[in-house]
Design a protein around this motif. Structure first.
Motif, PDB file in Angstrom:
ATOM      1  N   LEU A  56       0.867  -1.175   0.000  1.00  0.00           N
ATOM      2  CA  LEU A  56       0.000   0.000   0.000  1.00  0.00           C
ATOM      3  C   LEU A  56       0.907   1.229   0.000  1.00  0.00           C
ATOM      4  CD1 LEU A  56      -2.572  -1.214   2.668  1.00  0.00           C
ATOM      5  CD2 LEU A  56      -2.767  -1.339   0.185  1.00  0.00           C
ATOM      6  N   SER A  57       1.052   1.844  -1.156  1.00  0.00           N
ATOM      7  CA  SER A  57       1.963   2.974  -1.327  1.00  0.00           C
ATOM      8  C   SER A  57       1.669   4.070  -0.305  1.00  0.00           C
ATOM      9  CB  SER A  57       1.815   3.525  -2.748  1.00  0.00           C
ATOM     10  OG  SER A  57       2.675   4.606  -2.942  1.00  0.00           O
ATOM     11  N   GLY A  58       2.720   4.567   0.321  1.00  0.00           N
ATOM     12  CA  GLY A  58       2.578   5.627   1.311  1.00  0.00           C
ATOM     13  C   GLY A  58       2.166   5.115   2.679  1.00  0.00           C
ATOM     14  N   PHE A  59       1.891   3.821   2.796  1.00  0.00           N
ATOM     15  CA  PHE A  59       1.454   3.257   4.071  1.00  0.00           C
ATOM     16  C   PHE A  59       2.404   2.165   4.533  1.00  0.00           C
ATOM     17  CE2 PHE A  59      -1.284   0.538   6.739  1.00  0.00           C
ATOM     18  CZ  PHE A  59      -1.602   1.467   7.705  1.00  0.00           C
ATOM     19  N   GLY A  60       2.473   1.057   3.782  1.00  0.00           N
ATOM     20  CA  GLY A  60       3.374  -0.015   4.170  1.00  0.00           C
ATOM     21  C   GLY A  60       3.053  -1.302   3.451  1.00  0.00           C
ATOM     22  N   ASN A  61       3.762  -2.364   3.834  1.00  0.00           N
ATOM     23  CA  ASN A  61       3.621  -3.667   3.192  1.00  0.00           C
ATOM     24  C   ASN A  61       3.235  -4.737   4.202  1.00  0.00           C
ATOM     25  OD1 ASN A  61       4.647  -2.405   0.878  1.00  0.00           O
ATOM     26  ND2 ASN A  61       6.735  -3.025   1.353  1.00  0.00           N
ATOM     27  N   PHE A  62       2.303  -5.598   3.796  1.00  0.00           N
ATOM     28  CA  PHE A  62       1.969  -6.792   4.555  1.00  0.00           C
ATOM     29  C   PHE A  62       2.602  -7.953   3.808  1.00  0.00           C
ATOM     30  CE2 PHE A  62      -1.493  -3.911   5.522  1.00  0.00           C
ATOM     31  CZ  PHE A  62      -1.683  -4.086   6.875  1.00  0.00           C
TER      32      PHE A  62
END
Length: 107
Positions: A56-62
């Motif tokens: 999720l760009s600008g948020f993070g990665n799961f």
């Protein structure tokens, strides 16, 4: 200050609050807003079930990570017991999120 959750500093943001925010801000019906939130999280779950990363760009990665079996200890008895191998979901915050959190905590 947070737009959701009444701007409060304690507590947790819930799916119901996200749906309420969508209802208010986008003029969706409550049913549509709840369905949209559920669809968003279901898509994340489905990707993880299929072993896909979620970015999720600008948020993070799961992402999924495999953990090996390791020794553990029963805290009551001190007895050593094995902790079985398992797959876990991890979250790595993106740089933008890290910067925003740092700005908030340093003020």
């Amino acid at each position: 200050m947070r737009l959701l959750h009444g701007g409060g500093l304690m507590g947790a943001l819930t799916k119901a609050e996200l749906a309420e925010h969508l209802h208010t801000e986008l003029a969706l019906s409550k049913r549509e807003a709840k369905a949209m939130v559920e669809a968003f999280f279901e898509e994340i779950r489905a990707c993880l079930r299929e072993n896909e990363q979620v970015k999720l760009s600008g948020f993070g990665n799961f992402e999924l990570r495999d953990k090996r079996e390791r020794p553990g200890r029963n805290p009551k008895t001190g007895e050593e017991i094995p902790i079985s191998a398992r797959r876990v979901v991890t979250f790595r915050p993106g740089q933008k999120l890290k910067q925003q959190v740092e700005r908030y905590t340093s003020s």
